[in-house]
Every structure is written in C-alpha cells, then in structure tokens.
Write a protein that holds these residues in place. Structure first.
Motif, PDB file in Angstrom:
ATOM      1  N   SER A  30       5.660   0.077  -8.774  1.00 20.37           N
ATOM      2  CA  SER A  30       6.102  -0.683  -7.605  1.00 20.37           C
ATOM      3  C   SER A  30       6.046   0.138  -6.327  1.00 20.37           C
ATOM      4  O   SER A  30       6.192  -0.406  -5.235  1.00 20.37           O
ATOM      5  CB  SER A  30       7.527  -1.210  -7.823  1.00 20.37           C
ATOM      6  OG  SER A  30       8.429  -0.131  -8.028  1.00 20.37           O
ATOM      7  N   SER A  31       5.829   1.471  -6.451  1.00 22.83           N
ATOM      8  CA  SER A  31       5.763   2.323  -5.274  1.00 22.83           C
ATOM      9  C   SER A  31       4.862   3.522  -5.567  1.00 22.83           C
ATOM     10  O   SER A  31       4.971   4.151  -6.631  1.00 22.83           O
ATOM     11  CB  SER A  31       7.164   2.812  -4.887  1.00 22.83           C
ATOM     12  OG  SER A  31       7.118   3.609  -3.725  1.00 22.83           O
ATOM     13  N   PHE A  32       3.983   3.841  -4.601  1.00 19.30           N
ATOM     14  CA  PHE A  32       3.018   4.920  -4.773  1.00 19.30           C
ATOM     15  C   PHE A  32       2.961   5.744  -3.492  1.00 19.30           C
ATOM     16  O   PHE A  32       3.008   5.183  -2.390  1.00 19.30           O
ATOM     17  CB  PHE A  32       1.619   4.363  -5.075  1.00 19.30           C
ATOM     18  CG  PHE A  32       1.590   3.409  -6.236  1.00 19.30           C
ATOM     19  CD1 PHE A  32       1.254   3.840  -7.504  1.00 19.30           C
ATOM     20  CD2 PHE A  32       1.921   2.064  -6.054  1.00 19.30           C
ATOM     21  CE1 PHE A  32       1.229   2.956  -8.569  1.00 19.30           C
ATOM     22  CE2 PHE A  32       1.892   1.181  -7.111  1.00 19.30           C
ATOM     23  CZ  PHE A  32       1.562   1.629  -8.375  1.00 19.30           C
ATOM     24  N   THR A  33       2.874   7.055  -3.630  1.00 26.96           N
ATOM     25  CA  THR A  33       2.799   7.921  -2.451  1.00 26.96           C
ATOM     26  C   THR A  33       1.531   8.761  -2.499  1.00 26.96           C
ATOM     27  O   THR A  33       1.000   9.071  -3.583  1.00 26.96           O
ATOM     28  CB  THR A  33       4.022   8.861  -2.371  1.00 26.96           C
ATOM     29  OG1 THR A  33       4.103   9.633  -3.573  1.00 26.96           O
ATOM     30  CG2 THR A  33       5.299   8.061  -2.187  1.00 26.96           C
ATOM     31  N   ASN A  34       1.045   9.099  -1.301  1.00 30.86           N
ATOM     32  CA  ASN A  34      -0.127   9.960  -1.152  1.00 30.86           C
ATOM     33  C   ASN A  34      -1.306   9.474  -1.985  1.00 30.86           C
ATOM     34  O   ASN A  34      -1.811  10.174  -2.856  1.00 30.86           O
ATOM     35  CB  ASN A  34       0.216  11.408  -1.510  1.00 30.86           C
ATOM     36  CG  ASN A  34       1.244  12.001  -0.586  1.00 30.86           C
ATOM     37  OD1 ASN A  34       1.254  11.704   0.610  1.00 30.86           O
ATOM     38  ND2 ASN A  34       2.143  12.825  -1.128  1.00 30.86           N
ATOM     39  N   VAL A  35      -1.708   8.258  -1.703  1.00 38.95           N
ATOM     40  CA  VAL A  35      -2.815   7.643  -2.438  1.00 38.95           C
ATOM     41  C   VAL A  35      -4.127   7.991  -1.737  1.00 38.95           C
ATOM     42  O   VAL A  35      -4.321   7.625  -0.567  1.00 38.95           O
ATOM     43  CB  VAL A  35      -2.644   6.116  -2.495  1.00 38.95           C
ATOM     44  CG1 VAL A  35      -3.798   5.487  -3.274  1.00 38.95           C
ATOM     45  CG2 VAL A  35      -1.306   5.756  -3.134  1.00 38.95           C
TER      46      VAL A  35
END
Length: 456
Positions: A92-97
């Motif tokens: 549901s949440s992703f960082t530094n893609v």
C-alpha cells in the motif's frame, strides 16, 4: 579447471548477481511532474467479498535521466479495499521507486471488497510524490450487495428484491417458485444459466424505469452490449412464467421456452448470440415486446405450439464480425430433428418485422401434413424475396406494409427501436388491436392513431 580459475569464476558470478539484485537508489529524486496513462481508474462493479479484474496504470518519466519517485501510496493505506502492485511488488506504500529516463513504470490495481457499504460508491487515490508536489490518480468503484449462487445450486422457492443483486455462477434451478420484484438485478457469470424446472413458476414483476435486469456479471461499459456472456434462462415443460418490464441482455439465448407457458409484456430481449427467444412447442402470449440482435433469429419457433404477439418489435441488426447466422426476425417451424407438432396458432398484430442480413425478415419452415396455422394482421415487414413469401398477397396476411421502419438507433449499444417521424409504421396500426393494448412500453396512450411496434 584449477582452484584459482574456479575462485575467479565464482567471484565474477557473485559480482554479477550482486549487481543484478541491488536497487539503484542513488538516482536523483524526481522534481518535475510525472505523466500518467489515465488520471482516473474506474474499476468494474464488484460484489461484497469478491475481487475485481486487474487494471493497469502507467507512470511516465518525461526527463532524459534516471530518477526515483520518493513515494507511491494509497491514500487510505492498509485500510483501503484497493490493492496496488508497483513494479512487481505488492503493498500500500512504496518509497524511492526507480524509474528510467524516458521510460514508464507499471502499477497494477484491483479492488478486493469486504462488506458492501450503504453507499455503493467507493473511492481512493494513488498518491505519487515528487520533491515539489503531490500528484494523484483517482480510483473509483461500486460495491454492490449481492447473494452468490454457486454452480449447480437448487432452490425450492424464493422471493428476490432490489435490496441485493443475485449472481449466478453456474446453473441455478428453481424447483417450485421464484418471484422477482421490480429493480432487482440478476447477474450471470460466463456459461451460467437460470432454469425454471418442470411444473415450477417464475414471476418477474418489473416496472417502467425500474425494470428487472438479467445480464452479464461484468459491468464494464462494453459488456452492456456484447452477446454470449452467459447461457440462457430456460423454462422447462409445464412451467408457467409471467414476465413484465424485464431487460434480458447479452446471453447465448435470452429465453428458451420448452413446452412451457409464458406471458411476457413490456420487455427488452436484446444482444444474444443465438436467439432472443427460442420456443419449442410452447404457449406464449406477448405485447410490447422488443427483440433485437441475435445471430440466428430474434424469435424462433420449433416443433409447433401456440403463439400470439401484439404491438411488438421483432428487429435483427446482428452484424458482429465473423458471424454467419441468418439473423431472422421471425422463424416459424412445426418440426425439429426430435419431433413434429402442429403450429396450432401464430398470431401477430400491429407488429414490426425487420432485419438486415436476409432478404425476408420472416421465414417459414413447414412440414407438410402437420398443422401450420398463422395469421398476420396489420404488420410492417422487410420482404424482398417475394417468390419465397409475398406478405402482400399470401394467405394469412392482411393489411401488410413493406418498408424500412426507420428505427432511431438499432445498434447494439443503443437498441432504440422507436421509429422516426417519416416511418411507414407511424400511425399505421389497426385501432381495434390497439384498443386491447392501449398503452405502449412507456405508458403512452396509442389512441386513434396507433403506431406499429412496441412504441407509440
């Protein structure tokens, strides 16, 4: 291979493996606006405790350098009914893609509904953050309360109403009685069907503007018009059915009436792969019935029976690529491969018969020596091949009109079969017939100048 060589090879392999697995988070965070394949994803209607199809969002990097998106997330987080998968990872949440220069990133979206809310509209957002601002893509769906009927389920008696939809996954058989109230929606999964068993009863009590709908369980807009999304509604021998204000859409065959009795009025039966109605030695009475778009025939009678239709529209504009059926409006026969029975009555008054694919909209297929009785009084026909049947002079036909009824819009997505102002069907009906059925489908009085077909 010596030990030193082996160590070198293993070292190179480990380095390659390390390089292929590492995440390149040393790219600069993106600061400019990203572009998206769409700004709103409208997910097909789902039912309580069911999952939707998967939809695709593409995020584009317009810059000529590799970058990372600081954050991609669902606004409602873990509490959302929506699920997303970003570049192969679910969450549901992703960082530094990371996103490569002038390239795109795939985000897969689906909804997994829980209990249907009071308000069926459900929405969320995918938030995409850069160093400068937050962009968003809207996610919307409708969660409908429904009862699911498993494959090959039997019910004795039931009353369905508009409080919840009914989703049929296989074949559902009614052994005694089924009553369906106005506004109810009945959805069919692929190859699903509804069977009213021998000696059972079906009552469909729709109302104008609040019809009972029988259709595919898919709710994408295109599935409103595509045929062959489910099988059929079958009325078995000695069953009795009453249908009013129903819309039966998108099956292989709308109604299969097998040695059964049916009274049908004010109903649409459209966009079917084989037949709108297929009757086998049945007894059917109908008025204000609208049939259109069936590869074989809108209304087909086999093995005789007894039929009477008034102020009904038998159209057929079936033209899907790769289909080869005759697409008749009306096919009348007193036999099949399995039997022969007299056509004791086939009466049609103030109706329209028009199709595209064959010279004549009405076709007879009779076996001599067996009863074949029919009466057509004041109807409009497409009738090009007069050697086969001349509706202006043949016995059993009176007050026939030959011509194009000039429907407003008969294609699959519209099925608007009211006629235009210069139609030969306009005000051409027989008053004595209209007096028996004084209101058209929309409740408009026919009066002293009745129009042929189901619409005044």
């Amino acid at each position: 291979m010596n030990i030193r060589t082996l160590i070198v090879v293993l070292g190179i392999g480990s380095l390659v493996a390390f390089q292929s697995c590492r995440e390149d988070f040393d790219f600069d965070p993106i600061s400019s606006d990203l572009r998206f394949s769409q700004d709103t994803i409208s997910v097909d209607t789902v039912y309580n405790f069911s999952k939707s199809e998967t939809y695709v969002l593409k995020i584009y990097n317009p810059e000529d350098k590799d970058l990372v998106i600081p954050r991609i997330a669902l606004a409602k987080g873990d509490q959302s009914y929506f699920n997303i998968n970003v570049d192969g990872q679910a969450g549901s949440s992703f960082t530094n893609v990371p996103i490569r220069k002038n390239d795109s990133l795939f985000v897969f979206v689906e909804i997994e509904a829980q209990e249907a809310p009071i308000n069926p509209f459900y929405d969320d957002e995918i938030l995409i953050e850069s160093t400068q601002r937050q962009q968003h893509v809207k996610l919307i769906s409708w969660i409908e309360k429904a009862q699911l009927h498993s494959a090959n389920e039997n019910i004795v008696s039931a009353q369905w109403d508009a409080d919840q939809a009914h989703v049929i996954e296989g074949n559902l058989t009614v052994t005694n009685r089924l009553d369906i109230a106005e506004g109810t929606k009945v959805y069919f999964k692929p190859n699903a069907s509804l069977t009213i068993d021998q000696n059972a009863e079906l009552n469909v009590n729709g109302a104008l503007g609040n019809e009972v709908k029988f259709r595919s369980s898919r709710h994408d807009k295109k599935y409103d018009s595509i045929p062959n999304q489910w099988k059929h509604i079958e009325l078995k021998s000695n069953s009795r059915s009453f249908i009013q204000y129903a819309k039966i859409i998108g099956g292989d065959t709308g109604l299969k009436v097998n040695q059964a009795e049916l009274n049908i009025q004010n109903s649409f039966i459209v966009n079917h792969q084989s037949y709108g109605i297929l009757a086998n030695n049945a007894k059917i009475n109908g008025h204000n019935v609208i049939l259109n778009n069936a590869n074989l025939a809108s209304f087909a009678v086999e093995n005789g029976g007894e039929y009477a239709f008034y102020h009904s529209t038998f159209a057929n504009f079936f033209n899907l690529v790769g289909t080869a059926g005759p697409a008749y409006s009306l096919y009348l026969s007193n036999y099949t491969m399995d039997g022969t029975n007299a056509l004791t009555q086939a009466t049609f008054g103030n109706c329209i018969f028009y199709n595209q694919r064959t010279p004549n909209a009405v076709v007879f297929d009779r076996r001599e020596g067996v009863g074949f009785n029919y009466s057509f009084d004041t109807n409009l026909f497409k009738n090009v091949n007069t050697a086969e049947l001349n509706v202006l002079s043949a016995l059993g036909f009176s007050n026939s009109i030959v011509g194009d009824p000039l429907f407003v819009n008969p294609i699959y997505t519209a099925n608007q079969l009211n006629v235009m102002e210069n139609s030969p069907a306009l005000n051409a009906g027989k008053v004595s017939i209209a007096q028996q059925y004084p209101l058209d489908y929309y409740g408009i009085p026919r009066g002293a100048n009745p129009t042929l077909g189901a619409f005044q």
